[in-house]
Design an enzyme around this catalytic site. Sequence first.
Site, PDB file in Angstrom:
ATOM      1  N   THR A  98       0.736  -1.027  -0.068  1.00  0.00           N
ATOM      2  CA  THR A  98      -0.132   0.056   0.182  1.00  0.00           C
ATOM      3  C   THR A  98       0.946   1.232   0.175  1.00  0.00           C
ATOM      4  OG1 THR A  98       0.047   0.190   2.493  1.00  0.00           O
ATOM      5  CG2 THR A  98      -1.658  -1.217   1.164  1.00  0.00           C
ATOM      6  N   LYS A 226      16.238   3.576   2.516  1.00  0.00           N
ATOM      7  CA  LYS A 226      16.882   2.209   2.108  1.00  0.00           C
ATOM      8  C   LYS A 226      18.120   2.371   2.679  1.00  0.00           C
ATOM      9  CE  LYS A 226      14.320   2.394  -2.444  1.00  0.00           C
ATOM     10  NZ  LYS A 226      14.426   3.021  -3.746  1.00  0.00           N
ATOM     11  N   GLY A 324       9.849  -0.582 -10.555  1.00  0.00           N
ATOM     12  CA  GLY A 324       8.992  -0.977 -11.609  1.00  0.00           C
ATOM     13  C   GLY A 324       8.076  -2.302 -10.962  1.00  0.00           C
TER      14      GLY A 324
END
Length: 350
Positions: A98, A226, A324
């Site tokens: 989500t 990250k 992607g």
Amino acid sequence: MTTYDIALIGFGGVNRTLAELVATRGDELSRELGFGLRVVAITDLRLGSLVRDGGIDMDMALRINPADETFAAHGGSADPDNERVIRTCAADIICEATFTNPATGEPAASHVRWALEAGKSVCTTNKGPVALHGAELTGLAQRNGLHFEFEGAVMSGTPVIRFARQLFPGLNLNGFEGILNGTSNYVLGRMEEGLGFEESVREAQQRGYAEADPTADIDGHDVQLKVLIMANELLGAGLRLADVQRQGISALTPGDLSRAKNEGRRWKLVGSARRNPDGTVSASVAPAALPLDHGLAGVSRANNAVSFNTDLLGPVTVSGPGAGRVETAYALLSDIIAMHGARNQVAADA
Ligand code: HSE
């Protein structure tokens, strides 16, 4: 053969693609992997919720256009009702994809927490829950004998987290540096080719690399999350978001890029962490003009790469797509495959 019942929380590009993979390649995957997948619940902000203990007809679910109708017209509800569905549906595994607020990790963090409390393993592509609540959620999973997997949070389906965990036992991982954001890398590359900043960002958005708010890509917030995930999960750093210094690429001008080019250098947005002599870890995100023979200088377009600094092997670099729909959906599949492998290992050890 084992069949895992899965719930798809969020039915945007990533989970839709996972559903398409299950629908179109399910038999092939079962033959290869030794388990089947059945979707028993879907929730989505626009579509609502649909729960079928016996399995949802995926062709039907994939045909529904959220602009025209909701699951209410198909025996479900227009209300996503995420907490009730996650807690009560028959799924073994919750696939969470989500939207997340990068400052709080919500609502994704709650989705993960509800699932783990209800005895369901979780795979997520969301950075927020892992970066901001990783230790808590991993602990909850372990205490409940469940899995919490998040390969897609860093470099989409390119195996980085699991790769590092599996490859590096027996040697010391002293740090890493990487290109961890496809959008900013794409923008820097296009600007080096002479395109303007705004136009380059627009192109990255059109190609589907950019976050909903591309400033997260450009200003380094995405890389900051990250780096935090990798520093904590792979280096055991115990850092908080504010500990990762952050600088994005918006101050770089076409002049900076062409000057660097003339000097045999290339600007990249580099996310890095290193273990200090006292055992602490320092981490940062900042643009750097790398010499062309640097391992990360040749990473072009929206590709990502991370170079791990190890004591016995020296630098070990993994490169591949970092964004992607298909690539990120594959990350979820790889998480489920890892859960299956761990389950088989436990059975073999018993
Ligand atoms: N927007 C990110 C990128 C992808 O451009 O790399 C998801 O983390």
